[in-house]
Design a protein around this motif. Structure first.
Motif, PDB file in Angstrom:
ATOM      1  N   ALA A 182      12.913   4.309   2.730  1.00 36.03           N
ATOM      2  CA  ALA A 182      13.249   3.750   1.415  1.00 36.03           C
ATOM      3  C   ALA A 182      13.062   2.240   1.381  1.00 36.03           C
ATOM      4  O   ALA A 182      13.511   1.533   2.275  1.00 36.03           O
ATOM      5  CB  ALA A 182      14.690   4.112   1.048  1.00 36.03           C
ATOM      6  N   THR A 183      12.418   1.747   0.311  1.00 38.44           N
ATOM      7  CA  THR A 183      12.103   0.327   0.215  1.00 38.44           C
ATOM      8  C   THR A 183      11.765  -0.052  -1.226  1.00 38.44           C
ATOM      9  O   THR A 183      11.315   0.785  -2.013  1.00 38.44           O
ATOM     10  CB  THR A 183      10.906  -0.019   1.127  1.00 38.44           C
ATOM     11  N   PHE A 184      11.964  -1.317  -1.550  1.00 43.15           N
ATOM     12  CA  PHE A 184      11.487  -1.862  -2.829  1.00 43.15           C
ATOM     13  C   PHE A 184      10.118  -2.521  -2.678  1.00 43.15           C
ATOM     14  O   PHE A 184       9.522  -2.936  -3.669  1.00 43.15           O
ATOM     15  CB  PHE A 184      12.495  -2.881  -3.372  1.00 43.15           C
ATOM     16  N   THR A 185       9.637  -2.647  -1.466  1.00 46.56           N
ATOM     17  CA  THR A 185       8.350  -3.313  -1.208  1.00 46.56           C
ATOM     18  C   THR A 185       7.472  -2.405  -0.339  1.00 46.56           C
ATOM     19  O   THR A 185       7.242  -2.679   0.831  1.00 46.56           O
ATOM     20  CB  THR A 185       8.574  -4.665  -0.515  1.00 46.56           C
ATOM     21  N   PRO A 186       6.979  -1.314  -0.904  1.00 46.24           N
ATOM     22  CA  PRO A 186       6.245  -0.340  -0.101  1.00 46.24           C
ATOM     23  C   PRO A 186       4.832  -0.790   0.238  1.00 46.24           C
ATOM     24  O   PRO A 186       4.244  -1.634  -0.443  1.00 46.24           O
ATOM     25  CB  PRO A 186       6.204   0.886  -1.017  1.00 46.24           C
ATOM     26  N   ASN A 187       4.297  -0.216   1.296  1.00 43.36           N
ATOM     27  CA  ASN A 187       2.877  -0.338   1.610  1.00 43.36           C
ATOM     28  C   ASN A 187       2.128   0.592   0.662  1.00 43.36           C
ATOM     29  O   ASN A 187       2.330   1.808   0.692  1.00 43.36           O
ATOM     30  CB  ASN A 187       2.637   0.072   3.059  1.00 43.36           C
ATOM     31  N   PRO A 188       1.253   0.066  -0.201  1.00 43.14           N
ATOM     32  CA  PRO A 188       0.585   0.922  -1.187  1.00 43.14           C
ATOM     33  C   PRO A 188      -0.141   2.122  -0.577  1.00 43.14           C
ATOM     34  O   PRO A 188      -0.193   3.190  -1.193  1.00 43.14           O
ATOM     35  CB  PRO A 188      -0.400  -0.035  -1.874  1.00 43.14           C
ATOM     36  N   SER A 189      -0.670   1.969   0.619  1.00 36.89           N
ATOM     37  CA  SER A 189      -1.418   3.071   1.223  1.00 36.89           C
ATOM     38  C   SER A 189      -0.531   4.278   1.529  1.00 36.89           C
ATOM     39  O   SER A 189      -1.024   5.390   1.690  1.00 36.89           O
ATOM     40  CB  SER A 189      -2.116   2.606   2.502  1.00 36.89           C
ATOM     41  N   GLN A 190       0.779   4.073   1.594  1.00 34.67           N
ATOM     42  CA  GLN A 190       1.717   5.168   1.848  1.00 34.67           C
ATOM     43  C   GLN A 190       2.173   5.854   0.569  1.00 34.67           C
ATOM     44  O   GLN A 190       2.848   6.885   0.633  1.00 34.67           O
ATOM     45  CB  GLN A 190       2.969   4.642   2.554  1.00 34.67           C
ATOM     46  N   CYS A 191       1.819   5.298  -0.582  1.00 33.08           N
ATOM     47  CA  CYS A 191       2.460   5.709  -1.833  1.00 33.08           C
ATOM     48  C   CYS A 191       1.655   6.736  -2.617  1.00 33.08           C
ATOM     49  O   CYS A 191       0.417   6.776  -2.567  1.00 33.08           O
ATOM     50  CB  CYS A 191       2.704   4.484  -2.715  1.00 33.08           C
ATOM     51  N   VAL A 192       2.386   7.515  -3.371  1.00 33.75           N
ATOM     52  CA  VAL A 192       1.816   8.456  -4.326  1.00 33.75           C
ATOM     53  C   VAL A 192       1.453   7.688  -5.593  1.00 33.75           C
ATOM     54  O   VAL A 192       2.226   6.866  -6.090  1.00 33.75           O
ATOM     55  CB  VAL A 192       2.829   9.577  -4.633  1.00 33.75           C
ATOM     56  N   VAL A 193       0.272   7.943  -6.114  1.00 34.52           N
ATOM     57  CA  VAL A 193      -0.221   7.258  -7.319  1.00 34.52           C
ATOM     58  C   VAL A 193       0.480   7.831  -8.554  1.00 34.52           C
ATOM     59  O   VAL A 193       0.707   9.037  -8.653  1.00 34.52           O
ATOM     60  CB  VAL A 193      -1.750   7.420  -7.441  1.00 34.52           C
ATOM     61  N   THR A 194       0.837   6.954  -9.493  1.00 28.80           N
ATOM     62  CA  THR A 194       1.435   7.432 -10.745  1.00 28.80           C
ATOM     63  C   THR A 194       0.432   7.284 -11.886  1.00 28.80           C
ATOM     64  O   THR A 194      -0.565   7.993 -11.912  1.00 28.80           O
ATOM     65  CB  THR A 194       2.763   6.697 -11.042  1.00 28.80           C
ATOM     66  N   ASN A 195       0.663   6.363 -12.807  1.00 31.36           N
ATOM     67  CA  ASN A 195      -0.173   6.241 -13.995  1.00 31.36           C
ATOM     68  C   ASN A 195      -0.987   4.956 -13.924  1.00 31.36           C
ATOM     69  O   ASN A 195      -1.052   4.305 -12.877  1.00 31.36           O
ATOM     70  CB  ASN A 195       0.724   6.279 -15.238  1.00 31.36           C
ATOM     71  N   GLN A 196      -1.562   4.589 -15.051  1.00 25.06           N
ATOM     72  CA  GLN A 196      -2.331   3.348 -15.134  1.00 25.06           C
ATOM     73  C   GLN A 196      -1.520   2.256 -15.807  1.00 25.06           C
ATOM     74  O   GLN A 196      -0.716   2.512 -16.697  1.00 25.06           O
ATOM     75  CB  GLN A 196      -3.618   3.568 -15.925  1.00 25.06           C
ATOM     76  N   ARG A 197      -1.723   1.030 -15.363  1.00 25.05           N
ATOM     77  CA  ARG A 197      -1.263  -0.149 -16.078  1.00 25.05           C
ATOM     78  C   ARG A 197      -2.497  -0.994 -16.301  1.00 25.05           C
ATOM     79  O   ARG A 197      -3.110  -1.465 -15.349  1.00 25.05           O
ATOM     80  CB  ARG A 197      -0.207  -0.918 -15.299  1.00 25.05           C
ATOM     81  N   GLY A 198      -2.845  -1.150 -17.570  1.00 22.85           N
ATOM     82  CA  GLY A 198      -4.122  -1.806 -17.853  1.00 22.85           C
ATOM     83  C   GLY A 198      -5.264  -0.912 -17.381  1.00 22.85           C
ATOM     84  O   GLY A 198      -5.372   0.253 -17.775  1.00 22.85           O
ATOM     85  N   PHE A 199      -6.081  -1.451 -16.482  1.00 21.26           N
ATOM     86  CA  PHE A 199      -7.238  -0.691 -16.010  1.00 21.26           C
ATOM     87  C   PHE A 199      -7.112  -0.264 -14.555  1.00 21.26           C
ATOM     88  O   PHE A 199      -8.082   0.179 -13.955  1.00 21.26           O
ATOM     89  CB  PHE A 199      -8.512  -1.529 -16.201  1.00 21.26           C
ATOM     90  N   HIS A 200      -5.910  -0.402 -13.963  1.00 26.13           N
ATOM     91  CA  HIS A 200      -5.789   0.026 -12.572  1.00 26.13           C
ATOM     92  C   HIS A 200      -4.672   1.047 -12.412  1.00 26.13           C
ATOM     93  O   HIS A 200      -3.700   1.067 -13.166  1.00 26.13           O
ATOM     94  CB  HIS A 200      -5.574  -1.180 -11.639  1.00 26.13           C
ATOM     95  N   TRP A 201      -4.851   1.911 -11.434  1.00 23.58           N
ATOM     96  CA  TRP A 201      -3.862   2.945 -11.141  1.00 23.58           C
ATOM     97  C   TRP A 201      -2.723   2.349 -10.317  1.00 23.58           C
ATOM     98  O   TRP A 201      -2.949   1.569  -9.408  1.00 23.58           O
ATOM     99  CB  TRP A 201      -4.518   4.097 -10.385  1.00 23.58           C
ATOM    100  N   LEU A 202      -1.515   2.746 -10.662  1.00 25.75           N
ATOM    101  CA  LEU A 202      -0.338   2.222  -9.975  1.00 25.75           C
ATOM    102  C   LEU A 202      -0.126   2.960  -8.656  1.00 25.75           C
ATOM    103  O   LEU A 202       0.064   4.179  -8.635  1.00 25.75           O
ATOM    104  CB  LEU A 202       0.903   2.383 -10.855  1.00 25.75           C
ATOM    105  N   ARG A 203      -0.162   2.205  -7.584  1.00 24.36           N
ATOM    106  CA  ARG A 203       0.089   2.770  -6.259  1.00 24.36           C
ATOM    107  C   ARG A 203       0.930   1.759  -5.477  1.00 24.36           C
ATOM    108  O   ARG A 203       0.425   0.722  -5.052  1.00 24.36           O
ATOM    109  CB  ARG A 203      -1.217   3.073  -5.530  1.00 24.36           C
TER     110      ARG A 203
END
Length: 332
Positions: free
Chosen positions: A178-199
């Motif tokens: 559990a963390t507020f500052t995750p490594n993006p490579s470990q994360c599940v992708v959610t939706n888009q913000r602007g033109f990039h996918w949130l990971r």
């Protein structure tokens, strides 16, 4: 148990969500699993080995609620502390911490041009929202109450709520991921913000604006974190450095308001076959969590139901069926 697991896996098989992480706890034993892919768009991609999910509103109960219970046990707060005694700029003298965390505050939620505000402007706008005639009369679930409760914590602890959660909850319980500052490579992708996918970036818009000052969303975690936290809430593990005593945790399994149908402190309440209270909470990104201390059971489901689109109504219908199955099942 097997029916529950099949219902959960069917969320992926029938393309309701790209993936699920799940755990079913029963009498000190548990099964857990991961199923599906990380993304469907812009192409199909595999899950990381130990995925982290955007917990969204599960942050409210795992993080902020637990911190508040810690401060109550230390007698730095009470359930009925008026908000205004801690935050003088708050708009009402009537509203207490209990009202905030049972969603009975009656605070009007609409903020014009919210997404254009800075974090400081947004905090000021929320603290000045008017209290309506719904006060202490209607349960209206919003993120406003836990946000303000988090700022009460900040005033007492003199640091941002997310740092307090880290120090008073995540570290003492030794939650592995559990963390507020995750490594993006470990994360599940959610939706888009602007033109990039949130990971590895929070999906919730207020959490995105408020950053460390948000106690209503922002936490990333994996199934092992929620399994351990569940076992703690059920009284199955009692770590020496636990942030809250079992006496206080037991008290969560009841209503903290006389407003029907009732809510616990921070948590929602459902009722099992034997009319036993069951703690329940959801997270917008596709998470839900149930804890039955009476039968020593829990169900954890994490997913990215907002991928690729936010408005995934099929998930909500299936979620209800899974919850009903859990409520109607008996411990083996």
């Amino acid at each position: 148990m097997s029916l529950l697991v099949e219902q959960i896996k069917n969320l992926v098989r029938e393309q309701v969500v790209p993936n699920v992480g799940y755990a079913y706890l029963n009498q000190g034993q548990w099964i857990q699993g991961q199923y599906g892919v990380n993304t469907w768009q812009p192409q199909v991609s595999p899950l990381p080995a130990h995925p982290l999910y955007d917990l969204a509103s599960l942050t409210k109960v795992l993080g902020t609620t637990t911190v508040l219970l810690n401060l109550i046990e230390q007698q730095k707060l009470t359930y009925d502390t008026p908000v205004k005694t801690i935050l003088p700029e708050f708009s009402s003298e009537q509203v207490t911490l209990r009202h905030l965390m049972t969603h009975t505050s009656g605070i009007q939620g609409f903020i014009p041009h919210r997404d254009q505000l800075t974090a400081k402007q947004l905090m000021q706008a929320i603290l000045q929202l008017p209290v309506t005639s719904d006060f202490n009369r209607i349960i209206n679930y919003t993120d406003t109450g836990p946000l303000i409760a988090g700022w009460m914590v900040e005033k007492i602890c003199q640091q941002p709520i997310q740092l307090v959660i880290q120090e008073l909850v995540l570290q003492p319980l030794k939650l592995p991921m559990a963390t507020f500052t995750p490594n993006p490579s470990q994360c599940v992708v959610t939706n888009q913000r602007g033109f990039h996918w949130l990971r590895g970036e929070v999906h919730d818009p207020k959490a995105y604006q408020l950053k460390q000052h948000c106690g209503s969303a922002g936490l990333f975690a994996g199934i092992p974190d929620l399994i351990y936290f569940s076992r703690w809430l059920l009284g199955q593990v009692q770590p020496a450095s636990a942030p809250v005593s079992q006496k206080i945790l037991k008290q969560l399994f009841q209503s903290f308001t006389n407003v029907a149908p009732g809510r616990s402190f921070g948590w929602n309440l459902l009722w099992g076959q034997q009319k036993q209270p069951i703690l329940y909470h959801t997270g917008y990104t596709g998470n839900f969590w149930l804890l039955d201390r009476w039968q020593q059971r829990a169900l954890i489901v994490l997913s990215n139901r907002v991928h690729p689109i936010n408005n995934n109504q099929r998930f909500l219908i299936r979620r209800r069926a899974i919850i009903d199955n859990f409520l109607n099942a008996r411990s083996n």
